[in-house]
Motif scaffolding. Structure first.
Motif, PDB file in Angstrom:
ATOM      1  N   GLN A   1      -5.580   1.616   4.016  1.00 36.20           N
ATOM      2  CA  GLN A   1      -5.198   2.943   4.497  1.00 36.20           C
ATOM      3  C   GLN A   1      -4.236   2.843   5.677  1.00 36.20           C
ATOM      4  O   GLN A   1      -3.247   3.582   5.765  1.00 36.20           O
ATOM      5  CB  GLN A   1      -6.446   3.729   4.901  1.00 36.20           C
ATOM      6  CG  GLN A   1      -7.316   4.149   3.727  1.00 36.20           C
ATOM      7  CD  GLN A   1      -8.619   4.786   4.176  1.00 36.20           C
ATOM      8  OE1 GLN A   1      -9.083   4.557   5.294  1.00 36.20           O
ATOM      9  NE2 GLN A   1      -9.212   5.591   3.316  1.00 36.20           N
ATOM     10  N   HIS A   2      -4.510   1.921   6.583  1.00 36.06           N
ATOM     11  CA  HIS A   2      -3.653   1.771   7.758  1.00 36.06           C
ATOM     12  C   HIS A   2      -2.351   1.050   7.405  1.00 36.06           C
ATOM     13  O   HIS A   2      -1.322   1.263   8.068  1.00 36.06           O
ATOM     14  CB  HIS A   2      -4.404   1.061   8.875  1.00 36.06           C
ATOM     15  CG  HIS A   2      -5.408   1.945   9.560  1.00 36.06           C
ATOM     16  ND1 HIS A   2      -6.652   2.221   9.020  1.00 36.06           N
ATOM     17  CD2 HIS A   2      -5.331   2.649  10.723  1.00 36.06           C
ATOM     18  CE1 HIS A   2      -7.306   3.042   9.835  1.00 36.06           C
ATOM     19  NE2 HIS A   2      -6.535   3.316  10.862  1.00 36.06           N
TER      20      HIS A   2
ATOM     21  N   ALA B   1       3.514   1.517   6.746  1.00 36.80           N
ATOM     22  CA  ALA B   1       4.714   1.548   5.910  1.00 36.80           C
ATOM     23  C   ALA B   1       5.549   2.783   6.221  1.00 36.80           C
ATOM     24  O   ALA B   1       6.780   2.710   6.361  1.00 36.80           O
ATOM     25  CB  ALA B   1       4.321   1.526   4.432  1.00 36.80           C
ATOM     26  N   TYR B   2       4.880   3.920   6.369  1.00 36.24           N
ATOM     27  CA  TYR B   2       5.601   5.162   6.657  1.00 36.24           C
ATOM     28  C   TYR B   2       6.040   5.248   8.115  1.00 36.24           C
ATOM     29  O   TYR B   2       6.930   6.033   8.446  1.00 36.24           O
ATOM     30  CB  TYR B   2       4.741   6.369   6.274  1.00 36.24           C
ATOM     31  CG  TYR B   2       4.861   6.722   4.806  1.00 36.24           C
ATOM     32  CD1 TYR B   2       5.810   7.652   4.379  1.00 36.24           C
ATOM     33  CD2 TYR B   2       4.062   6.120   3.855  1.00 36.24           C
ATOM     34  CE1 TYR B   2       5.947   7.977   3.037  1.00 36.24           C
ATOM     35  CE2 TYR B   2       4.178   6.432   2.514  1.00 36.24           C
ATOM     36  CZ  TYR B   2       5.127   7.366   2.105  1.00 36.24           C
ATOM     37  OH  TYR B   2       5.253   7.669   0.766  1.00 36.24           O
ATOM     38  N   ALA B   3       5.416   4.460   8.979  1.00 37.13           N
ATOM     39  CA  ALA B   3       5.885   4.398  10.360  1.00 37.13           C
ATOM     40  C   ALA B   3       7.208   3.638  10.434  1.00 37.13           C
ATOM     41  O   ALA B   3       8.125   4.041  11.167  1.00 37.13           O
ATOM     42  CB  ALA B   3       4.842   3.721  11.246  1.00 37.13           C
ATOM     43  N   LEU B   4       7.315   2.555   9.686  1.00 39.68           N
ATOM     44  CA  LEU B   4       8.549   1.778   9.675  1.00 39.68           C
ATOM     45  C   LEU B   4       9.649   2.491   8.898  1.00 39.68           C
ATOM     46  O   LEU B   4      10.809   2.546   9.343  1.00 39.68           O
ATOM     47  CB  LEU B   4       8.303   0.395   9.062  1.00 39.68           C
ATOM     48  CG  LEU B   4       9.523  -0.539   9.040  1.00 39.68           C
ATOM     49  CD1 LEU B   4       9.891  -0.977  10.457  1.00 39.68           C
ATOM     50  CD2 LEU B   4       9.241  -1.759   8.158  1.00 39.68           C
ATOM     51  N   ILE B   5       9.303   3.030   7.735  1.00 44.34           N
ATOM     52  CA  ILE B   5      10.268   3.712   6.863  1.00 44.34           C
ATOM     53  C   ILE B   5       9.758   5.137   6.655  1.00 44.34           C
ATOM     54  O   ILE B   5       8.962   5.397   5.753  1.00 44.34           O
ATOM     55  CB  ILE B   5      10.420   2.983   5.524  1.00 44.34           C
ATOM     56  CG1 ILE B   5      10.774   1.505   5.767  1.00 44.34           C
ATOM     57  CG2 ILE B   5      11.477   3.653   4.653  1.00 44.34           C
ATOM     58  CD1 ILE B   5      10.802   0.658   4.504  1.00 44.34           C
ATOM     59  N   PRO B   6      10.166   6.066   7.495  1.00 48.59           N
ATOM     60  CA  PRO B   6       9.608   7.428   7.458  1.00 48.59           C
ATOM     61  C   PRO B   6       9.874   8.148   6.147  1.00 48.59           C
ATOM     62  O   PRO B   6      10.748   7.757   5.351  1.00 48.59           O
ATOM     63  CB  PRO B   6      10.321   8.124   8.626  1.00 48.59           C
ATOM     64  CG  PRO B   6      10.752   7.022   9.525  1.00 48.59           C
ATOM     65  CD  PRO B   6      11.093   5.880   8.617  1.00 48.59           C
ATOM     66  N   GLN B   7       9.100   9.205   5.920  1.00 47.82           N
ATOM     67  CA  GLN B   7       9.294  10.043   4.736  1.00 47.82           C
ATOM     68  C   GLN B   7      10.746  10.521   4.654  1.00 47.82           C
ATOM     69  O   GLN B   7      11.389  10.777   5.659  1.00 47.82           O
ATOM     70  CB  GLN B   7       8.360  11.256   4.789  1.00 47.82           C
ATOM     71  CG  GLN B   7       6.912  10.931   4.473  1.00 47.82           C
ATOM     72  CD  GLN B   7       6.049  12.169   4.504  1.00 47.82           C
ATOM     73  OE1 GLN B   7       5.777  12.732   5.556  1.00 47.82           O
ATOM     74  NE2 GLN B   7       5.608  12.614   3.338  1.00 47.82           N
TER      75      GLN B   7
ATOM     76  N   CYS C   1       0.821  -1.211   0.000  1.00 51.68           N
ATOM     77  CA  CYS C   1       0.000   0.000   0.000  1.00 51.68           C
ATOM     78  C   CYS C   1       0.861   1.270   0.000  1.00 51.68           C
ATOM     79  O   CYS C   1       0.354   2.368   0.245  1.00 51.68           O
ATOM     80  CB  CYS C   1      -0.932  -0.011   1.211  1.00 51.68           C
ATOM     81  SG  CYS C   1      -2.049  -1.432   1.233  1.00 51.68           S
ATOM     82  N   ASP C   2       2.117   1.121  -0.302  1.00 51.03           N
ATOM     83  CA  ASP C   2       3.084   2.215  -0.304  1.00 51.03           C
ATOM     84  C   ASP C   2       3.617   2.369  -1.721  1.00 51.03           C
ATOM     85  O   ASP C   2       4.198   1.426  -2.271  1.00 51.03           O
ATOM     86  CB  ASP C   2       4.211   1.869   0.674  1.00 51.03           C
ATOM     87  CG  ASP C   2       5.250   2.968   0.810  1.00 51.03           C
ATOM     88  OD1 ASP C   2       5.215   3.932   0.019  1.00 51.03           O
ATOM     89  OD2 ASP C   2       6.121   2.842   1.700  1.00 51.03           O
TER      90      ASP C   2
END
Length: 318
Positions: free
Chosen positions: A252-253, A258-264, A161-162
């Motif tokens: 959505q979650h 995905a962004y929690a594990l690998i941040p922007q 979803c990323d």
């Protein structure tokens, strides 16, 4: 996720229903599904892998890719309060922030369609004489359920979803899934030649005591401990009314996880298989894995139960 992981999740979803605390009426429905599953379980490894091995619609039907946007939709559907993936909203930094979705992706549609296909085939089977050429066999219906569990599980894999690409240099997506697959292969006795698990006395995958103990602290034992302590919620949560709504919420979650594990700020040119688990001090890879896998099991259980209940309620009216 890979072949044996998908099959293990499907079996664990049935065990989840067997262990769940339910009202008498729902217990009857769950027990009927459990008995039916155990009579038709031998094809679960093949069936849960058909979407990859035969259907091969990976490009768009196994994913729902999100991209942070400057403006646009910022609504997020709800998940049940017991979901661990909800916990990554804050860590992602993107909750209730605008996003764009790849218009070619259709994972929630695929799940909704398969859910309808299961119910439709059960209704046709009910109305046809035994041996009818047009009625689906139990094995065929089982394969649809196993395929559905594959797509449901894929919705929980955050990198499905990323929209960021992490496979050009270091295949982080594949690396994560190989770790989960290795955990299943090390924990369960598998008849690889015949594509089936060796079963224990309860009809579930037999754990090999020579390789690992059931309470060894592996990711699978942590998932099982989480599910044993988690109340089972039948409802879709929030304003969700069907499989499509629910899987959209899951996707959505997953995007947030995905962004929690690998941040922007991190992309395939900077992230490696050695560094990705340590990019966000607030997130551990072990906890993240437990959240993904435990929520996947819970979602399969919820969807399968509601499909079965919907069919049995229809059957009672006939």
């Amino acid at each position: 996720m890979k072949q044996f992981t998908h099959a293990w999740l499907a079996f664990t979803a049935i065990k989840r229903l067997e262990n769940a605390s339910l009202t008498d009426n729902n217990r009857t429905i769950a027990d009927d599904l459990i008995r039916w599953f155990k009579n038709n379980k031998d094809g679960v490894i093949r069936g849960a892998w058909y979407p990859d091995s035969v259907i091969k619609d990976n490009a768009n039907s196994h994913v729902l890719k999100f991209t942070p946007a400057a403006a646009g939709d910022s609504r997020f559907k709800e998940l049940p309060s017991t979901s661990l993936m909800r916990d990554y909203r804050t860590a992602s930094g993107l909750y209730q922030q605008p996003y764009a979705i790849d218009p070619d992706d259709n994972l929630p549609d695929r799940c909704e369609a398969l859910a309808h296909a299961v119910i439709d085939n059960l209704k046709i089977q009910f109305n046809e004489e035994k041996g009818s050429a047009v009625a689906a066999t139990d094995n065929h219906i089982a394969q649809l359920l196993f395929m559905l569990s594959h797509y449901v599980s894929d919705a929980h894999m955050p990198l499905h979803c990323d929209s960021r690409s992490f496979s050009s240099g270091a295949d982080i997506h594949g690396h994560i899934e190989k770790q989960w697959e290795k955990a299943v292969e090390e924990r369960c006795r598998i008849d690889v030649l015949n594509q089936r698990f060796i079963y224990d006395a309860g009809g579930y995958p037999l754990y090999d005591p020579q390789l690992t103990a059931p309470d060894d602290g592996s990711v699978l034992s942590l998932v099982e401990a989480e599910l044993d302590a988690r109340p089972f919620r039948i409802g879709w949560a929030g304003d969700n009314n069907n499989v499509w709504d629910f899987i959209t919420a899951v996707c959505q979650h997953s995007y947030l996880a995905a962004y929690a594990l690998i941040p922007q700020g991190h992309d395939h040119t900077t992230v490696t298989t050695a560094t990705y688990p340590h990019l966000n001090p607030a997130v551990t890879f072990e906890g993240w894995s437990v959240a993904v896998l435990a929520d996947a099991v819970d979602s399969i259980s919820r969807i399968w139960f509601r499909i079965w209940r919907r069919y049995l309620n229809w059957e009672m009216d006939q």
